[in-house]
Scaffold this motif. Structure first.
Motif, mmCIF file in Angstrom:
data_model
loop_
_atom_site.group_PDB
_atom_site.id
_atom_site.type_symbol
_atom_site.label_atom_id
_atom_site.label_comp_id
_atom_site.label_asym_id
_atom_site.label_seq_id
_atom_site.Cartn_x
_atom_site.Cartn_y
_atom_site.Cartn_z
ATOM 1 N N ARG A 25 0.766 -1.180 -0.029
ATOM 2 C CA ARG A 25 0.177 0.131 -0.133
ATOM 3 C C ARG A 25 0.808 1.319 0.032
ATOM 4 N NH1 ARG A 25 -5.778 -0.226 2.076
ATOM 5 N NH2 ARG A 25 -6.252 -2.593 1.936
ATOM 6 N N ILE A 26 1.818 1.153 0.833
ATOM 7 C CA ILE A 26 2.783 2.311 0.882
ATOM 8 C C ILE A 26 3.275 2.658 -0.363
ATOM 9 C CG2 ILE A 26 4.844 3.325 2.005
ATOM 10 C CD1 ILE A 26 4.015 2.176 4.738
ATOM 11 N N ASP A 27 4.066 1.588 -0.903
ATOM 12 C CA ASP A 27 4.421 1.703 -2.378
ATOM 13 C C ASP A 27 3.816 2.281 -3.471
ATOM 14 O OD1 ASP A 27 7.022 0.376 -1.527
ATOM 15 O OD2 ASP A 27 6.473 -1.495 -2.156
ATOM 16 N N GLN A 28 2.402 1.868 -3.365
ATOM 17 C CA GLN A 28 1.394 2.504 -4.087
ATOM 18 C C GLN A 28 1.134 3.942 -4.125
ATOM 19 O OE1 GLN A 28 -0.493 1.131 -6.824
ATOM 20 N NE2 GLN A 28 1.154 -0.396 -6.382
ATOM 21 N N TYR A 29 1.243 4.346 -2.789
ATOM 22 C CA TYR A 29 1.093 5.813 -2.211
ATOM 23 C C TYR A 29 2.209 6.490 -3.055
ATOM 24 C CZ TYR A 29 -1.496 3.861 1.463
ATOM 25 O OH TYR A 29 -2.518 2.939 2.260
ATOM 26 N N GLU A 30 3.280 5.954 -3.185
ATOM 27 C CA GLU A 30 4.509 6.735 -3.345
ATOM 28 C C GLU A 30 4.482 6.663 -4.919
ATOM 29 O OE1 GLU A 30 7.721 4.629 -1.714
ATOM 30 O OE2 GLU A 30 7.336 5.461 0.205
ATOM 31 N N LYS A 31 3.947 5.302 -5.520
ATOM 32 C CA LYS A 31 3.959 5.528 -7.119
ATOM 33 C C LYS A 31 2.863 6.265 -7.787
ATOM 34 C CE LYS A 31 3.016 1.971 -10.780
ATOM 35 N NZ LYS A 31 2.719 0.572 -10.817
ATOM 36 N N ARG A 32 1.813 6.543 -7.106
ATOM 37 C CA ARG A 32 0.690 7.349 -7.480
ATOM 38 C C ARG A 32 0.970 8.640 -7.173
ATOM 39 N NH1 ARG A 32 -4.408 4.320 -8.403
ATOM 40 N NH2 ARG A 32 -4.034 2.139 -8.321
ATOM 41 N N GLY A 33 2.089 9.161 -6.484
ATOM 42 C CA GLY A 33 1.958 10.629 -6.038
ATOM 43 C C GLY A 33 1.093 10.781 -4.776
ATOM 44 N N ILE A 34 0.704 10.303 -4.259
ATOM 45 C CA ILE A 34 -0.004 10.429 -2.879
ATOM 46 C C ILE A 34 0.938 10.987 -1.908
ATOM 47 C CG2 ILE A 34 -1.480 9.748 -1.017
ATOM 48 C CD1 ILE A 34 -2.248 7.844 -3.152
ATOM 49 N N ILE A 35 2.136 10.066 -1.689
ATOM 50 C CA ILE A 35 3.326 10.744 -0.950
ATOM 51 C C ILE A 35 4.376 10.927 -1.794
ATOM 52 C CG2 ILE A 35 5.046 9.992 0.812
ATOM 53 C CD1 ILE A 35 2.740 8.058 2.172
ATOM 54 N N GLN A 36 4.995 12.108 -1.767
ATOM 55 C CA GLN A 36 5.830 12.531 -2.625
ATOM 56 C C GLN A 36 7.317 12.815 -2.014
ATOM 57 O OE1 GLN A 36 4.338 15.910 -4.879
ATOM 58 N NE2 GLN A 36 2.889 14.549 -6.016
ATOM 59 N N GLY A 37 7.557 11.920 -0.779
ATOM 60 C CA GLY A 37 8.819 12.055 -0.276
ATOM 61 C C GLY A 37 8.783 11.931 1.154
ATOM 62 N N TYR A 38 9.625 12.258 1.946
ATOM 63 C CA TYR A 38 9.594 12.287 3.286
ATOM 64 C C TYR A 38 10.556 13.320 3.769
ATOM 65 C CZ TYR A 38 7.307 7.809 2.672
ATOM 66 O OH TYR A 38 6.475 6.789 2.201
ATOM 67 N N ARG A 39 10.265 14.091 4.827
ATOM 68 C CA ARG A 39 11.243 15.344 5.345
ATOM 69 C C ARG A 39 11.441 14.881 6.943
ATOM 70 N NH1 ARG A 39 11.266 15.501 0.639
ATOM 71 N NH2 ARG A 39 10.989 17.436 -0.706
ATOM 72 N N GLU B 247 25.805 16.326 9.135
ATOM 73 C CA GLU B 247 25.783 15.133 7.983
ATOM 74 C C GLU B 247 24.480 14.411 8.037
ATOM 75 O OE1 GLU B 247 29.464 12.920 7.119
ATOM 76 O OE2 GLU B 247 30.594 14.347 8.450
ATOM 77 N N ILE B 248 24.069 13.939 9.273
ATOM 78 C CA ILE B 248 23.034 13.072 9.432
ATOM 79 C C ILE B 248 21.811 13.878 8.894
ATOM 80 C CG2 ILE B 248 21.539 11.839 11.058
ATOM 81 C CD1 ILE B 248 24.144 11.152 12.470
ATOM 82 N N LEU B 249 21.649 15.170 9.556
ATOM 83 C CA LEU B 249 20.408 16.019 9.011
ATOM 84 C C LEU B 249 20.508 16.397 7.874
ATOM 85 C CD1 LEU B 249 20.517 18.489 12.335
ATOM 86 C CD2 LEU B 249 18.690 16.758 11.848
ATOM 87 N N LYS B 250 21.478 16.673 7.116
ATOM 88 C CA LYS B 250 21.543 16.918 5.704
ATOM 89 C C LYS B 250 21.004 15.720 4.904
ATOM 90 C CE LYS B 250 25.413 20.244 5.278
ATOM 91 N NZ LYS B 250 26.670 20.368 4.697
ATOM 92 N N ILE B 251 21.139 14.525 5.369
ATOM 93 C CA ILE B 251 20.623 13.422 4.495
ATOM 94 C C ILE B 251 19.267 13.274 4.876
ATOM 95 C CG2 ILE B 251 20.800 10.739 4.164
ATOM 96 C CD1 ILE B 251 23.784 11.217 5.036
ATOM 97 N N LEU B 252 18.909 13.223 6.459
ATOM 98 C CA LEU B 252 17.390 12.958 6.733
ATOM 99 C C LEU B 252 16.575 14.294 6.278
ATOM 100 C CD1 LEU B 252 18.003 11.445 10.258
ATOM 101 C CD2 LEU B 252 17.336 10.344 8.131
ATOM 102 N N GLY B 253 17.300 15.362 6.329
ATOM 103 C CA GLY B 253 16.268 16.314 5.831
ATOM 104 C C GLY B 253 15.641 16.216 4.629
ATOM 105 N N ASP B 254 16.154 15.867 3.446
ATOM 106 C CA ASP B 254 15.587 15.565 2.272
ATOM 107 C C ASP B 254 14.766 14.223 2.190
ATOM 108 O OD1 ASP B 254 16.205 18.130 1.528
ATOM 109 O OD2 ASP B 254 17.909 17.633 0.554
#
Length: 333
Positions: free
Chosen positions: A51-65, A188-195
């Motif tokens: 289901r989560i893969d589908q949200y991402e594939k369909r653009g419902i979820i467009q990333g994580y911040r 460094e960790i925040l720079k990666i997790l931020g995006d």
């Protein structure tokens, strides 16, 4: 600043109660393990992952911040509202690209209404802010008709979804007193997790050159200190049949008593997504997430009832698209 994103003509998604629950859980913690989500929604781990893969594939979820308290790094938050002078589409596109490229902008939102753009910016002091505003005005040149700058001293509400969302989980407010010292490895960790807030520990391990246990320990410490507020998905509200509206209010004699009345109302209003006190032309900025005009009017009518003859001026803007959305502008570090 709150969660609106590029629409890109994403189709409407027909969701069920399980989808709403999963999205609601992710909105409270995007790094939560799939096994814990599965247990909460009574599905298998594989079914949740699909289901989560589908949200991402369909653009419902467009990333994580990763939501970061930028004040921990000595920055103050401002929102700059711009009204342009009807530029051509090519000139506006160039301006938009400049807005997005600024290292000091955390969000760039396009509106339909009395303002055309909202820029969420950060600055360490008044001198730096002056340079930033001068830079924006210079870049806009003759295309700028009007601008209004607001300082954001405190936040009242900060949600990924308001209570009107079926899978809504209210944020638990926590008070932190730890003054953790942030070092280069934390940055460094925040720079990666931020995006990319869902980056697994084994990937962080390779990029940061620390053990998974050491990275996990640092992340937990940054959460305890309040440097990391939470991990959130970037939700395409349009695909879930929601529209984002921005409300700017100027309430006369906005003292502590009126502020408490407003805050108590915002805590229970079913349409409020995000709200903050501001200093400038307006003293309150609210984001409302609604499915129709009636829901928008419902909140407006209640606000007028709370402050009869005390709202000197207000603006409602329809958020059209967000071209930039970050919490940790890594170019500044």
């Amino acid at each position: 600043m709150r969660y609106l994103q590029e629409n890109n003509n994403v189709e409407k998604y027909k969701s069920d109660s399980k989808d709403m629950s999963i999205i609601g859980i992710l909105s409270s913690d995007a790094r939560i393990p799939l096994t814990r989500i599965a247990k909460k929604v009574k599905l298998s781990r594989d079914a949740v992952k699909y289901r989560i893969d589908q949200y991402e594939k369909r653009g419902i979820i467009q990333g994580y911040r990763t939501v970061v308290d930028i004040k921990k790094f000595g920055y103050d938050k401002y929102h700059l509202f711009l009204k342009l002078n009807n530029p051509s589409s090519s000139i506006e596109e160039k301006l938009r690209k400049k807005f997005v490229s600024y290292p000091f902008t955390r969000a760039v939102i396009k509106f339909s209404g009395n303002y055309d753009y909202e820029l969420a910016i950060v600055a360490k002091d008044i001198q730096e802010l002056d340079k930033i505003i001068s830079k924006i005005i210079e870049d806009c040149s003759s295309s700028l008709h009007e601008s209004d700058l607001l300082l954001l001293p405190k936040t009242y509400i900060a949600e990924t979804f308001p209570p009107n969302f079926p899978g809504h989980i209210q944020n638990k407010s926590s008070q932190y007193s730890s003054n953790q010292k942030i070092d280069k490895k934390d940055i460094e960790i925040l720079k990666i997790l931020g995006d990319s807030a869902k980056t697994p520990l084994h990937e962080l391990e390779t990029k940061v050159k620390l053990s998974a246990d050491a990275i996990s320990y640092r992340i937990k410490n940054m959460i305890k200190s309040g440097t990391i507020i939470k991990f959130v998905p970037v939700i395409n509200y349009t695909s879930l049949n929601y529209n984002l509206h921005t409300l700017l209010l100027n309430i006369s004699s906005f003292d502590e008593k009126k502020e408490k009345i407003l805050k108590d109302f915002l805590q229970i209003d079913k349409n409020t997504l995000w709200a903050t006190k501001t200093i400038g032309k307006y003293n309150v900025l609210i984001y409302l997430l609604v499915k129709n005009v009636d829901e928008l009017q419902e909140t407006l009518i209640k606000l007028r009832g709370l402050f009869p003859a005390q709202i000197n001026h207000y603006e409602t803007l329809i958020a059209y698209e967000e071209y930039k959305y970050i919490y940790f502008p890594k170019e500044l570090f």
